[in-house]
Design a protein around this motif. Structure first.
Motif, PDB file in Angstrom:
ATOM      1  N   GLU A   1       0.909  -1.492  -0.122  1.00 43.97           N
ATOM      2  CA  GLU A   1      -0.201   0.163   0.010  1.00 43.97           C
ATOM      3  C   GLU A   1       0.999   1.278   0.000  1.00 43.97           C
ATOM      4  OE1 GLU A   1      -2.627   2.198   3.615  1.00 43.97           O
ATOM      5  OE2 GLU A   1      -3.224  -0.167   2.927  1.00 43.97           O
ATOM      6  N   ILE A   2       0.483   2.117  -0.924  1.00 46.04           N
ATOM      7  CA  ILE A   2       1.383   3.440  -0.846  1.00 46.04           C
ATOM      8  C   ILE A   2       0.841   4.294  -0.170  1.00 46.04           C
ATOM      9  CG2 ILE A   2       2.163   5.195  -2.478  1.00 46.04           C
ATOM     10  CD1 ILE A   2       1.882   3.325  -4.893  1.00 46.04           C
ATOM     11  N   ARG A   3       1.675   5.106   0.769  1.00 38.89           N
ATOM     12  CA  ARG A   3       1.507   5.869   1.803  1.00 38.89           C
ATOM     13  C   ARG A   3       1.820   7.044   1.371  1.00 38.89           C
ATOM     14  NH1 ARG A   3      -2.875   5.952   4.684  1.00 38.89           N
ATOM     15  NH2 ARG A   3      -1.979   7.009   6.195  1.00 38.89           N
ATOM     16  N   VAL A   4       1.569   8.394   1.849  1.00 41.61           N
ATOM     17  CA  VAL A   4       2.004   9.818   1.622  1.00 41.61           C
ATOM     18  C   VAL A   4       2.031  10.374   3.318  1.00 41.61           C
ATOM     19  CG1 VAL A   4       2.163  12.035   0.717  1.00 41.61           C
ATOM     20  CG2 VAL A   4       1.439   9.946  -0.679  1.00 41.61           C
ATOM     21  N   THR A   5       3.006  10.690   3.700  1.00 43.51           N
ATOM     22  CA  THR A   5       2.923  11.263   4.937  1.00 43.51           C
ATOM     23  C   THR A   5       2.150  12.434   5.119  1.00 43.51           C
ATOM     24  OG1 THR A   5       4.832  12.671   4.724  1.00 43.51           O
ATOM     25  CG2 THR A   5       5.505  10.651   5.455  1.00 43.51           C
ATOM     26  N   PRO A   6       1.468  12.717   6.112  1.00 44.17           N
ATOM     27  CA  PRO A   6       0.444  13.732   6.264  1.00 44.17           C
ATOM     28  C   PRO A   6       1.007  15.085   6.094  1.00 44.17           C
ATOM     29  CG  PRO A   6       0.057  12.216   8.197  1.00 44.17           C
ATOM     30  CD  PRO A   6       1.356  11.801   7.407  1.00 44.17           C
ATOM     31  N   TYR A   7       2.341  15.130   6.360  1.00 44.20           N
ATOM     32  CA  TYR A   7       2.998  16.551   6.209  1.00 44.20           C
ATOM     33  C   TYR A   7       3.215  16.753   4.644  1.00 44.20           C
ATOM     34  CZ  TYR A   7       4.221  15.653  11.145  1.00 44.20           C
ATOM     35  OH  TYR A   7       4.084  15.504  12.628  1.00 44.20           O
ATOM     36  N   ARG A   8       3.559  16.021   4.017  1.00 50.53           N
ATOM     37  CA  ARG A   8       3.706  15.888   2.634  1.00 50.53           C
ATOM     38  C   ARG A   8       2.434  16.436   2.088  1.00 50.53           C
ATOM     39  NH1 ARG A   8       8.419  11.904  -0.009  1.00 50.53           N
ATOM     40  NH2 ARG A   8      10.054  12.933   1.093  1.00 50.53           N
ATOM     41  N   LEU A   9       1.340  15.509   2.391  1.00 52.05           N
ATOM     42  CA  LEU A   9      -0.072  15.909   1.873  1.00 52.05           C
ATOM     43  C   LEU A   9      -0.363  17.376   2.206  1.00 52.05           C
ATOM     44  CD1 LEU A   9      -2.176  14.246   0.291  1.00 52.05           C
ATOM     45  CD2 LEU A   9      -3.115  13.875   2.717  1.00 52.05           C
ATOM     46  N   ALA A  10      -0.264  17.868   3.288  1.00 55.70           N
ATOM     47  CA  ALA A  10      -0.627  19.173   3.725  1.00 55.70           C
ATOM     48  C   ALA A  10       0.441  20.293   2.839  1.00 55.70           C
ATOM     49  CB  ALA A  10      -0.378  19.323   5.482  1.00 55.70           C
ATOM     50  N   ALA A  11       1.430  19.811   2.782  1.00 55.12           N
ATOM     51  CA  ALA A  11       2.261  20.850   2.034  1.00 55.12           C
ATOM     52  C   ALA A  11       2.064  20.706   0.471  1.00 55.12           C
ATOM     53  CB  ALA A  11       3.855  20.552   2.057  1.00 55.12           C
ATOM     54  N   HIS A  12       1.709  19.989   0.024  1.00 58.71           N
ATOM     55  CA  HIS A  12       1.180  19.665  -1.518  1.00 58.71           C
ATOM     56  C   HIS A  12      -0.225  20.321  -1.466  1.00 58.71           C
ATOM     57  CE1 HIS A  12       0.851  18.058  -5.519  1.00 58.71           C
ATOM     58  NE2 HIS A  12      -0.402  17.765  -5.154  1.00 58.71           N
ATOM     59  N   LEU A  13      -0.992  20.225  -0.545  1.00 56.91           N
ATOM     60  CA  LEU A  13      -2.396  20.792  -0.746  1.00 56.91           C
ATOM     61  C   LEU A  13      -2.429  22.317  -0.602  1.00 56.91           C
ATOM     62  CD1 LEU A  13      -5.475  20.380  -0.924  1.00 56.91           C
ATOM     63  CD2 LEU A  13      -5.437  20.133   1.572  1.00 56.91           C
ATOM     64  N   SER A  14      -1.310  22.762   0.362  1.00 57.02           N
ATOM     65  CA  SER A  14      -1.178  24.154   0.665  1.00 57.02           C
ATOM     66  C   SER A  14      -0.703  24.572  -0.626  1.00 57.02           C
ATOM     67  CB  SER A  14      -0.148  24.472   1.949  1.00 57.02           C
ATOM     68  OG  SER A  14      -0.707  24.045   2.937  1.00 57.02           O
ATOM     69  N   CYS A  15       0.590  24.177  -1.190  1.00 62.20           N
ATOM     70  CA  CYS A  15       1.021  24.876  -2.534  1.00 62.20           C
ATOM     71  C   CYS A  15       0.039  24.836  -3.460  1.00 62.20           C
ATOM     72  CB  CYS A  15       2.247  23.890  -3.016  1.00 62.20           C
ATOM     73  SG  CYS A  15       3.498  24.290  -1.936  1.00 62.20           S
ATOM     74  N   ALA A  16      -0.960  23.823  -3.900  1.00 59.37           N
ATOM     75  CA  ALA A  16      -1.811  23.811  -4.747  1.00 59.37           C
ATOM     76  C   ALA A  16      -2.865  25.073  -4.396  1.00 59.37           C
ATOM     77  CB  ALA A  16      -2.654  22.477  -4.816  1.00 59.37           C
ATOM     78  N   PHE A  17      -3.363  25.081  -3.278  1.00 63.55           N
ATOM     79  CA  PHE A  17      -4.236  26.140  -3.006  1.00 63.55           C
ATOM     80  C   PHE A  17      -3.833  27.590  -3.137  1.00 63.55           C
ATOM     81  CE2 PHE A  17      -7.208  23.373  -1.359  1.00 63.55           C
ATOM     82  CZ  PHE A  17      -8.686  23.976  -1.218  1.00 63.55           C
ATOM     83  N   ALA A  18      -2.328  27.888  -2.962  1.00 66.74           N
ATOM     84  CA  ALA A  18      -1.814  29.112  -3.055  1.00 66.74           C
ATOM     85  C   ALA A  18      -1.669  29.268  -4.426  1.00 66.74           C
ATOM     86  CB  ALA A  18      -0.372  29.007  -2.349  1.00 66.74           C
ATOM     87  N   THR A  19      -1.341  28.456  -5.371  1.00 68.57           N
ATOM     88  CA  THR A  19      -1.212  28.782  -6.756  1.00 68.57           C
ATOM     89  C   THR A  19      -2.583  28.914  -7.246  1.00 68.57           C
ATOM     90  OG1 THR A  19       0.656  27.087  -6.724  1.00 68.57           O
ATOM     91  CG2 THR A  19      -0.320  27.564  -8.809  1.00 68.57           C
ATOM     92  N   TYR A  20      -3.501  28.119  -7.000  1.00 62.69           N
ATOM     93  CA  TYR A  20      -4.863  28.383  -7.577  1.00 62.69           C
ATOM     94  C   TYR A  20      -5.359  29.810  -7.007  1.00 62.69           C
ATOM     95  CZ  TYR A  20     -10.023  28.063  -8.286  1.00 62.69           C
ATOM     96  OH  TYR A  20     -11.320  28.335  -8.619  1.00 62.69           O
ATOM     97  N   SER A  21      -5.230  30.163  -5.628  1.00 65.99           N
ATOM     98  CA  SER A  21      -5.579  31.428  -5.441  1.00 65.99           C
ATOM     99  C   SER A  21      -4.877  32.813  -6.107  1.00 65.99           C
ATOM    100  CB  SER A  21      -5.354  31.776  -3.640  1.00 65.99           C
ATOM    101  OG  SER A  21      -5.986  30.740  -3.069  1.00 65.99           O
TER     102      SER A  21
END
Length: 171
Positions: A1-21
Protein backbone atom coordinates in the motif's frame (compact mmCIF):
# COMPACT_ATOMS: atom_id res chain seq x y z
CA UNK A 1 0.00 0.00 0.00
CA UNK A 2 1.42 3.36 -1.03
CA UNK A 3 1.31 5.96 1.76
CA UNK A 4 2.07 9.66 1.75
CA UNK A 5 3.00 11.30 5.03
CA UNK A 6 0.44 13.81 6.32
CA UNK A 7 3.14 16.49 6.27
CA UNK A 8 3.79 16.05 2.55
CA UNK A 9 0.07 15.87 1.87
CA UNK A 10 -0.51 19.13 3.77
CA UNK A 11 2.43 20.82 2.01
CA UNK A 12 1.20 19.69 -1.41
CA UNK A 13 -2.36 20.83 -0.72
CA UNK A 14 -1.14 24.19 0.62
CA UNK A 15 0.97 24.80 -2.50
CA UNK A 16 -1.95 23.83 -4.73
CA UNK A 17 -4.33 26.20 -2.95
CA UNK A 18 -1.78 29.03 -3.01
CA UNK A 19 -1.16 28.54 -6.73
CA UNK A 20 -4.87 28.39 -7.51
CA UNK A 21 -5.58 31.49 -5.40
CA UNK A 22 -2.84 33.50 -7.07
CA UNK A 23 -3.99 32.43 -10.53
CA UNK A 24 -7.57 33.38 -9.68
CA UNK A 25 -6.43 36.74 -8.28
CA UNK A 26 -4.40 37.40 -11.44
CA UNK A 27 -7.31 36.39 -13.70
CA UNK A 28 -9.74 38.67 -11.89
CA UNK A 29 -7.20 41.49 -12.00
CA UNK A 30 -6.72 41.05 -15.76
CA UNK A 31 -10.49 41.15 -16.36
CA UNK A 32 -11.00 44.20 -14.13
CA UNK A 33 -11.01 47.61 -15.75
CA UNK A 34 -7.90 49.41 -14.57
CA UNK A 35 -8.12 52.67 -12.65
CA UNK A 36 -5.71 54.24 -15.14
CA UNK A 37 -8.35 54.21 -17.90
CA UNK A 38 -10.69 56.35 -15.79
CA UNK A 39 -8.18 58.70 -14.18
CA UNK A 40 -5.69 59.73 -16.85
CA UNK A 41 -3.07 57.27 -15.62
CA UNK A 42 -2.67 58.57 -12.06
CA UNK A 43 -4.65 55.70 -10.41
CA UNK A 44 -6.41 57.94 -7.93
CA UNK A 45 -9.89 56.36 -7.97
CA UNK A 46 -9.28 54.51 -4.72
CA UNK A 47 -7.80 57.63 -3.10
CA UNK A 48 -10.82 59.69 -4.19
CA UNK A 49 -13.19 57.10 -2.77
CA UNK A 50 -11.29 56.99 0.54
CA UNK A 51 -11.33 60.79 0.81
CA UNK A 52 -15.09 60.87 0.20
CA UNK A 53 -15.74 58.53 3.16
CA UNK A 54 -16.12 59.71 6.75
CA UNK A 55 -13.75 58.50 9.45
CA UNK A 56 -16.48 56.23 10.85
CA UNK A 57 -17.06 54.68 7.43
CA UNK A 58 -13.32 54.11 6.94
CA UNK A 59 -13.09 52.43 10.35
CA UNK A 60 -16.01 50.15 9.45
CA UNK A 61 -14.37 49.28 6.13
CA UNK A 62 -11.08 48.46 7.87
CA UNK A 63 -12.83 46.27 10.47
CA UNK A 64 -14.77 44.42 7.79
CA UNK A 65 -11.60 43.86 5.78
CA UNK A 66 -9.83 42.52 8.88
CA UNK A 67 -12.76 40.20 9.50
CA UNK A 68 -12.58 38.94 5.93
CA UNK A 69 -8.84 38.31 6.34
CA UNK A 70 -9.48 36.34 9.54
CA UNK A 71 -12.15 34.20 7.83
CA UNK A 72 -9.80 33.58 4.91
CA UNK A 73 -7.00 32.56 7.28
CA UNK A 74 -9.31 30.25 9.22
CA UNK A 75 -10.45 28.67 5.97
CA UNK A 76 -6.86 28.04 4.89
CA UNK A 77 -5.99 26.56 8.30
CA UNK A 78 -9.06 24.30 8.16
CA UNK A 79 -8.08 23.05 4.70
CA UNK A 80 -4.54 22.26 5.86
CA UNK A 81 -5.86 20.47 8.95
CA UNK A 82 -8.08 18.45 6.60
CA UNK A 83 -4.94 17.21 4.88
CA UNK A 84 -3.72 15.88 8.24
CA UNK A 85 -7.09 14.17 8.78
CA UNK A 86 -6.78 12.51 5.37
CA UNK A 87 -3.11 11.61 5.87
CA UNK A 88 -3.77 10.00 9.26
CA UNK A 89 -7.01 8.30 8.13
CA UNK A 90 -8.63 10.06 11.07
CA UNK A 91 -11.98 10.23 9.29
CA UNK A 92 -12.26 6.44 9.50
CA UNK A 93 -11.63 6.32 13.26
CA UNK A 94 -14.12 8.97 14.39
CA UNK A 95 -16.88 9.11 11.80
CA UNK A 96 -19.73 10.44 13.95
CA UNK A 97 -20.50 14.10 14.45
CA UNK A 98 -20.60 16.03 16.72
CA UNK A 99 -19.53 13.41 19.29
CA UNK A 100 -16.33 11.37 19.01
CA UNK A 101 -16.73 7.95 20.65
CA UNK A 102 -19.75 9.33 22.54
CA UNK A 103 -17.65 12.17 23.97
CA UNK A 104 -17.44 15.85 23.10
CA UNK A 105 -13.70 15.94 23.74
CA UNK A 106 -12.00 12.52 23.90
CA UNK A 107 -9.09 13.87 25.94
CA UNK A 108 -7.77 10.40 26.87
CA UNK A 109 -7.44 9.52 23.18
CA UNK A 110 -5.93 12.86 22.19
CA UNK A 111 -2.64 12.52 24.09
CA UNK A 112 -0.51 9.52 23.22
CA UNK A 113 2.58 9.26 25.46
CA UNK A 114 4.34 7.24 22.76
CA UNK A 115 4.43 10.26 20.46
CA UNK A 116 7.47 12.34 21.34
CA UNK A 117 7.85 15.30 21.60
CA UNK A 118 4.29 15.73 22.95
CA UNK A 119 3.35 18.64 20.66
CA UNK A 120 3.45 16.21 17.70
CA UNK A 121 0.15 14.78 18.99
CA UNK A 122 -1.49 17.74 17.25
CA UNK A 123 -0.24 16.47 13.88
CA UNK A 124 0.09 12.70 14.33
CA UNK A 125 -2.54 11.57 16.84
CA UNK A 126 -5.73 10.45 15.10
CA UNK A 127 -8.11 11.77 17.77
CA UNK A 128 -6.30 15.10 18.14
CA UNK A 129 -6.13 15.66 14.38
CA UNK A 130 -9.84 14.89 13.96
CA UNK A 131 -10.89 17.07 16.91
CA UNK A 132 -8.73 20.01 15.72
CA UNK A 133 -10.25 19.79 12.25
CA UNK A 134 -13.79 19.70 13.65
CA UNK A 135 -13.09 22.66 15.93
CA UNK A 136 -11.54 24.65 13.09
CA UNK A 137 -14.41 23.77 10.73
CA UNK A 138 -17.09 24.87 13.18
CA UNK A 139 -15.16 28.05 14.06
CA UNK A 140 -14.66 28.88 10.38
CA UNK A 141 -18.34 28.35 9.59
CA UNK A 142 -19.46 30.47 12.54
CA UNK A 143 -16.99 33.24 11.61
CA UNK A 144 -18.07 33.30 7.96
CA UNK A 145 -21.77 33.37 8.86
CA UNK A 146 -21.15 36.13 11.43
CA UNK A 147 -19.20 38.25 8.94
CA UNK A 148 -21.95 37.83 6.35
CA UNK A 149 -24.64 38.73 8.87
CA UNK A 150 -22.75 41.84 9.97
CA UNK A 151 -22.29 42.92 6.36
CA UNK A 152 -25.93 42.37 5.43
CA UNK A 153 -27.76 43.54 8.53
CA UNK A 154 -25.64 46.10 10.39
CA UNK A 155 -26.58 49.54 8.97
CA UNK A 156 -23.10 51.05 9.25
CA UNK A 157 -21.44 48.13 7.46
CA UNK A 158 -24.16 47.74 4.86
CA UNK A 159 -23.69 51.40 3.88
CA UNK A 160 -20.01 50.94 3.04
CA UNK A 161 -20.26 47.69 1.08
CA UNK A 162 -20.58 47.72 -2.67
CA UNK A 163 -23.20 45.51 -4.34
CA UNK A 164 -20.43 43.13 -5.43
CA UNK A 165 -19.17 42.71 -1.85
CA UNK A 166 -22.73 42.18 -0.60
CA UNK A 167 -23.20 39.42 -3.19
CA UNK A 168 -19.88 37.95 -2.11
CA UNK A 169 -20.98 37.82 1.51
CA UNK A 170 -23.90 35.64 0.43
CA UNK A 171 -21.62 33.17 -1.37
Amino acid sequence: EIRVTPYRLAAHLSCAFATYSLLLWTGIDVLHYPNTARNNGNGSAVRELAQSMSTEMMNCAKKFRRGAAVVTGLTALTVVSGAFVAGNDAGNAYNTFPLMDDQWIPINDMIDPAIQPPYLNVFENTAAVQWNHRLLGCTTAASAISLSAIGMFHPAYRAILTPQVLRGTLA
